[in-house]
Motif scaffolding. Structure first.
Motif, PDB file in Angstrom:
ATOM      1  N   GLY A   1      -3.762  -4.423   7.849  1.00  0.00           N
ATOM      2  CA  GLY A   1      -2.594  -3.683   7.408  1.00  0.00           C
ATOM      3  C   GLY A   1      -1.342  -4.523   7.355  1.00  0.00           C
ATOM      4  O   GLY A   1      -0.527  -4.391   6.429  1.00  0.00           O
ATOM      5  N   THR A   2      -1.175  -5.427   8.324  1.00  0.00           N
ATOM      6  CA  THR A   2       0.010  -6.284   8.345  1.00  0.00           C
ATOM      7  C   THR A   2       0.011  -7.260   7.177  1.00  0.00           C
ATOM      8  O   THR A   2       1.036  -7.443   6.507  1.00  0.00           O
ATOM      9  CB  THR A   2       0.080  -7.048   9.679  1.00  0.00           C
ATOM     10  N   VAL A   3      -1.121  -7.895   6.920  1.00  0.00           N
ATOM     11  CA  VAL A   3      -1.205  -8.853   5.809  1.00  0.00           C
ATOM     12  C   VAL A   3      -0.937  -8.147   4.475  1.00  0.00           C
ATOM     13  O   VAL A   3      -0.149  -8.625   3.648  1.00  0.00           O
ATOM     14  CB  VAL A   3      -2.585  -9.541   5.793  1.00  0.00           C
ATOM     15  N   LEU A   4      -1.586  -7.011   4.257  1.00  0.00           N
ATOM     16  CA  LEU A   4      -1.363  -6.270   3.015  1.00  0.00           C
ATOM     17  C   LEU A   4       0.081  -5.777   2.913  1.00  0.00           C
ATOM     18  O   LEU A   4       0.677  -5.783   1.825  1.00  0.00           O
ATOM     19  CB  LEU A   4      -2.323  -5.088   2.932  1.00  0.00           C
TER      20      LEU A   4
ATOM     21  N   ARG B   1      -7.140   3.353  10.032  1.00  0.00           N
ATOM     22  CA  ARG B   1      -5.809   3.087  10.599  1.00  0.00           C
ATOM     23  C   ARG B   1      -5.018   2.035   9.828  1.00  0.00           C
ATOM     24  O   ARG B   1      -3.864   1.762  10.154  1.00  0.00           O
ATOM     25  CB  ARG B   1      -5.942   2.649  12.064  1.00  0.00           C
ATOM     26  N   ILE B   2      -5.607   1.425   8.807  1.00  0.00           N
ATOM     27  CA  ILE B   2      -4.905   0.391   8.027  1.00  0.00           C
ATOM     28  C   ILE B   2      -3.599   0.907   7.428  1.00  0.00           C
ATOM     29  O   ILE B   2      -2.574   0.213   7.475  1.00  0.00           O
ATOM     30  CB  ILE B   2      -5.840  -0.180   6.946  1.00  0.00           C
ATOM     31  N   PRO B   3      -3.564   2.102   6.810  1.00  0.00           N
ATOM     32  CA  PRO B   3      -2.298   2.553   6.190  1.00  0.00           C
ATOM     33  C   PRO B   3      -1.122   2.627   7.143  1.00  0.00           C
ATOM     34  O   PRO B   3       0.024   2.468   6.710  1.00  0.00           O
ATOM     35  CB  PRO B   3      -2.664   3.941   5.647  1.00  0.00           C
ATOM     36  N   VAL B   4      -1.364   2.876   8.408  1.00  0.00           N
ATOM     37  CA  VAL B   4      -0.261   2.962   9.374  1.00  0.00           C
ATOM     38  C   VAL B   4       0.503   1.642   9.423  1.00  0.00           C
ATOM     39  O   VAL B   4       1.739   1.601   9.323  1.00  0.00           O
ATOM     40  CB  VAL B   4      -0.798   3.324  10.767  1.00  0.00           C
ATOM     41  N   TYR B   5      -0.220   0.531   9.558  1.00  0.00           N
ATOM     42  CA  TYR B   5       0.413  -0.784   9.627  1.00  0.00           C
ATOM     43  C   TYR B   5       0.906  -1.240   8.262  1.00  0.00           C
ATOM     44  O   TYR B   5       1.941  -1.904   8.154  1.00  0.00           O
ATOM     45  CB  TYR B   5      -0.579  -1.801  10.200  1.00  0.00           C
ATOM     46  N   LEU B   6       0.165  -0.890   7.202  1.00  0.00           N
ATOM     47  CA  LEU B   6       0.560  -1.297   5.853  1.00  0.00           C
ATOM     48  C   LEU B   6       1.912  -0.700   5.473  1.00  0.00           C
ATOM     49  O   LEU B   6       2.818  -1.416   5.031  1.00  0.00           O
ATOM     50  CB  LEU B   6      -0.532  -0.860   4.866  1.00  0.00           C
ATOM     51  N   ARG B   7       2.061   0.587   5.641  1.00  0.00           N
ATOM     52  CA  ARG B   7       3.310   1.249   5.257  1.00  0.00           C
ATOM     53  C   ARG B   7       4.483   0.795   6.116  1.00  0.00           C
ATOM     54  O   ARG B   7       5.593   0.574   5.613  1.00  0.00           O
ATOM     55  CB  ARG B   7       3.139   2.772   5.346  1.00  0.00           C
TER      56      ARG B   7
ATOM     57  N   ARG C   1       6.827  -5.841  -7.804  1.00  0.00           N
ATOM     58  CA  ARG C   1       6.692  -4.382  -7.766  1.00  0.00           C
ATOM     59  C   ARG C   1       5.272  -3.957  -8.133  1.00  0.00           C
ATOM     60  O   ARG C   1       4.711  -3.055  -7.519  1.00  0.00           O
ATOM     61  CB  ARG C   1       7.700  -3.758  -8.732  1.00  0.00           C
ATOM     62  N   ARG C   2       4.668  -4.616  -9.130  1.00  0.00           N
ATOM     63  CA  ARG C   2       3.334  -4.218  -9.571  1.00  0.00           C
ATOM     64  C   ARG C   2       2.303  -4.444  -8.470  1.00  0.00           C
ATOM     65  O   ARG C   2       1.465  -3.568  -8.202  1.00  0.00           O
ATOM     66  CB  ARG C   2       2.949  -4.999 -10.825  1.00  0.00           C
ATOM     67  N   THR C   3       2.359  -5.597  -7.823  1.00  0.00           N
ATOM     68  CA  THR C   3       1.426  -5.881  -6.730  1.00  0.00           C
ATOM     69  C   THR C   3       1.610  -4.899  -5.590  1.00  0.00           C
ATOM     70  O   THR C   3       0.639  -4.398  -5.008  1.00  0.00           O
ATOM     71  CB  THR C   3       1.626  -7.317  -6.214  1.00  0.00           C
ATOM     72  N   GLY C   4       2.853  -4.604  -5.260  1.00  0.00           N
ATOM     73  CA  GLY C   4       3.125  -3.647  -4.194  1.00  0.00           C
ATOM     74  C   GLY C   4       2.597  -2.260  -4.514  1.00  0.00           C
ATOM     75  O   GLY C   4       2.058  -1.577  -3.635  1.00  0.00           O
ATOM     76  N   MET C   5       2.729  -1.830  -5.761  1.00  0.00           N
ATOM     77  CA  MET C   5       2.246  -0.510  -6.139  1.00  0.00           C
ATOM     78  C   MET C   5       0.726  -0.422  -6.048  1.00  0.00           C
ATOM     79  O   MET C   5       0.184   0.598  -5.628  1.00  0.00           O
ATOM     80  CB  MET C   5       2.709  -0.187  -7.560  1.00  0.00           C
ATOM     81  N   VAL C   6       0.022  -1.485  -6.451  1.00  0.00           N
ATOM     82  CA  VAL C   6      -1.437  -1.488  -6.371  1.00  0.00           C
ATOM     83  C   VAL C   6      -1.900  -1.370  -4.922  1.00  0.00           C
ATOM     84  O   VAL C   6      -2.804  -0.592  -4.592  1.00  0.00           O
ATOM     85  CB  VAL C   6      -2.009  -2.765  -7.023  1.00  0.00           C
ATOM     86  N   ILE C   7      -1.257  -2.137  -4.035  1.00  0.00           N
ATOM     87  CA  ILE C   7      -1.640  -2.096  -2.616  1.00  0.00           C
ATOM     88  C   ILE C   7      -1.319  -0.729  -2.012  1.00  0.00           C
ATOM     89  O   ILE C   7      -2.105  -0.185  -1.216  1.00  0.00           O
ATOM     90  CB  ILE C   7      -0.929  -3.220  -1.847  1.00  0.00           C
ATOM     91  N   MET C   8      -0.187  -0.157  -2.391  1.00  0.00           N
ATOM     92  CA  MET C   8       0.171   1.146  -1.839  1.00  0.00           C
ATOM     93  C   MET C   8      -0.766   2.249  -2.320  1.00  0.00           C
ATOM     94  O   MET C   8      -1.013   3.215  -1.608  1.00  0.00           O
ATOM     95  CB  MET C   8       1.620   1.494  -2.208  1.00  0.00           C
ATOM     96  N   ARG C   9      -1.300   2.109  -3.544  1.00  0.00           N
ATOM     97  CA  ARG C   9      -2.271   3.103  -4.019  1.00  0.00           C
ATOM     98  C   ARG C   9      -3.542   3.027  -3.186  1.00  0.00           C
ATOM     99  O   ARG C   9      -4.207   4.041  -2.967  1.00  0.00           O
ATOM    100  CB  ARG C   9      -2.582   2.869  -5.487  1.00  0.00           C
ATOM    101  N   LEU C  10      -3.891   1.821  -2.729  1.00  0.00           N
ATOM    102  CA  LEU C  10      -5.037   1.673  -1.835  1.00  0.00           C
ATOM    103  C   LEU C  10      -4.800   2.437  -0.536  1.00  0.00           C
ATOM    104  O   LEU C  10      -5.700   3.129  -0.034  1.00  0.00           O
ATOM    105  CB  LEU C  10      -5.290   0.195  -1.544  1.00  0.00           C
ATOM    106  N   ALA C  11      -3.609   2.318   0.004  1.00  0.00           N
ATOM    107  CA  ALA C  11      -3.276   3.068   1.223  1.00  0.00           C
ATOM    108  C   ALA C  11      -3.314   4.565   0.980  1.00  0.00           C
ATOM    109  O   ALA C  11      -3.765   5.341   1.841  1.00  0.00           O
ATOM    110  CB  ALA C  11      -1.902   2.639   1.727  1.00  0.00           C
ATOM    111  N   ASP C  12      -2.859   4.993  -0.191  1.00  0.00           N
ATOM    112  CA  ASP C  12      -2.877   6.426  -0.510  1.00  0.00           C
ATOM    113  C   ASP C  12      -4.300   6.956  -0.589  1.00  0.00           C
ATOM    114  O   ASP C  12      -4.571   8.095  -0.168  1.00  0.00           O
ATOM    115  CB  ASP C  12      -2.154   6.672  -1.832  1.00  0.00           C
ATOM    116  N   VAL C  13      -5.216   6.148  -1.131  1.00  0.00           N
ATOM    117  CA  VAL C  13      -6.612   6.571  -1.221  1.00  0.00           C
ATOM    118  C   VAL C  13      -7.199   6.768   0.173  1.00  0.00           C
ATOM    119  O   VAL C  13      -7.892   7.758   0.446  1.00  0.00           O
ATOM    120  CB  VAL C  13      -7.442   5.537  -2.012  1.00  0.00           C
ATOM    121  N   ILE C  14      -6.921   5.820   1.078  1.00  0.00           N
ATOM    122  CA  ILE C  14      -7.444   5.940   2.443  1.00  0.00           C
ATOM    123  C   ILE C  14      -6.839   7.139   3.154  1.00  0.00           C
ATOM    124  O   ILE C  14      -7.535   7.894   3.845  1.00  0.00           O
ATOM    125  CB  ILE C  14      -7.162   4.651   3.234  1.00  0.00           C
TER     126      ILE C  14
END
Length: 307
Positions: free
Chosen positions: A110-113, A166-172, A122-135
């Motif tokens: 989560g920290t690395v992502l 638990r990845i989205p917690v650290y990612l966000r 912005r585009r890379t960030g949006m793609v990664i955040m959609r991954l967090a939304d899916v989880i």
């Protein structure tokens, strides 16, 4: 003759943290309790594994506080006559191993992502955040139940599933912190001097984000431990002959009316460990924040003056 005023040296970081921990007695007790749990988790299986597995049907469901049996039977015995205290000590290793593995794995990923999502475009960030939304679109406990039912319960599968949830917690959290920190003067100065993006991220931004992540990881450790206990209680966590505190509660639920201690003592171990983690997390939130740290330092100064 010139008089030179001697300025006392600043205490080392570890010394400073120890003093602030001493100033908060609740956090100090919590840290000592967690240290005892950690030591028992490391030496427990080597020390008491044979005793914890040895059956004695004559002593099945033996009540607690019968000192004549020996100190290992002070908490009573389970349905197969095995001492509960020994089993709780041995079970601490698996419980801590699952929780620590899941927290470390999810924190790293989560920290690395989050660092990439916050600093990259912005585009890379949006793609990664959609991954967090899916989880996050799946309830974490439900996702763990489905995956473990398909893959089968084991320590490795349990760690992987809990880490993913638990990845989205650290990612966000990391992304939000990075997006604020990257606008500060020291980051812009590093960019002007030609520092590479990896150097800026890991050398200048990560140390600022790390205290927040450490506080979250301490809280998350308690959450993952409770999740593992819930899965073991449902029968899809770690299976016998392996043992965890949650599995001990599950094994004792059918004896609640006539042998309450089978589930009470491992449940109490979970409660005390979770409470200690929360108290320590609250202390870390203050101790690692430069704007709040003065509260603990002032409390320590008052203690020293009274002494």
């Amino acid at each position: 003759m010139t008089q030179i005023d001697l300025i006392p040296d600043e205490p080392r970081p570890l010394t400073r943290m120890a003093r602030m921990l001493w100033a908060d007695k609740f956090a100090l007790v919590a840290a000592l309790f967690l240290l005892v749990v950690l030591v028992l988790a490391l030496i427990g299986p080597w020390w008491l594994d044979a005793v914890a597995q040895k059956q004695n049907l004559r002593g099945r469901n033996a009540p607690p506080f019968e000192w004549e049996r020996g100190w290992l039977w002070v908490l009573g015995a389970d349905a197969l006559g095995r001492p509960l205290l020994a089993r709780i000590i041995v079970a601490a290793q698996n419980t801590m191993l699952v929780a620590a593995g899941a927290v470390i794995g999810s924190a790293i990923m989560g920290t690395v992502l989050g660092l990439v999502a916050g600093y990259a475009g912005r585009r890379t960030g949006m793609v990664i955040m959609r991954l967090a939304d899916v989880i996050m679109s799946f309830p974490s406990l439900l996702l763990a139940v489905v995956v473990l039912y398909i893959l089968g319960p084991s320590v490795v599968n349990l760690v992987i599933v809990l880490a993913i949830t638990r990845i989205p917690v650290y990612l966000r959290t990391t992304r939000a912190e990075v997006m604020e920190i990257r606008e500060r003067m020291f980051v812009q100065a590093a960019e002007v001097m030609g520092a590479s993006a990896p150097r800026i991220i890991f050398r200048h931004i990560l140390p600022v984000v790390l205290p927040t992540l450490m506080t979250i990881a301490t809280l998350d450790f308690a959450f993952v431990m409770l999740a593992e206990s819930a899965l073991s209680f449902l029968g899809i966590g770690i299976q016998p002959p392996e043992i965890t505190w949650g599995l001990m509660i599950a094994q004792g639920k059918q004896y609640l009316t006539n042998a309450w201690w089978l589930s009470f003592w491992p449940g109490l171990a979970i409660i005390l460990t979770t409470l200690s983690l929360n108290l320590l997390s609250n202390w870390m939130r203050i101790a690692l924040d430069p704007t709040q740290r003065w509260r603990l330092e002032m409390r320590q100064t008052k203690t020293e003056v009274k002494a």
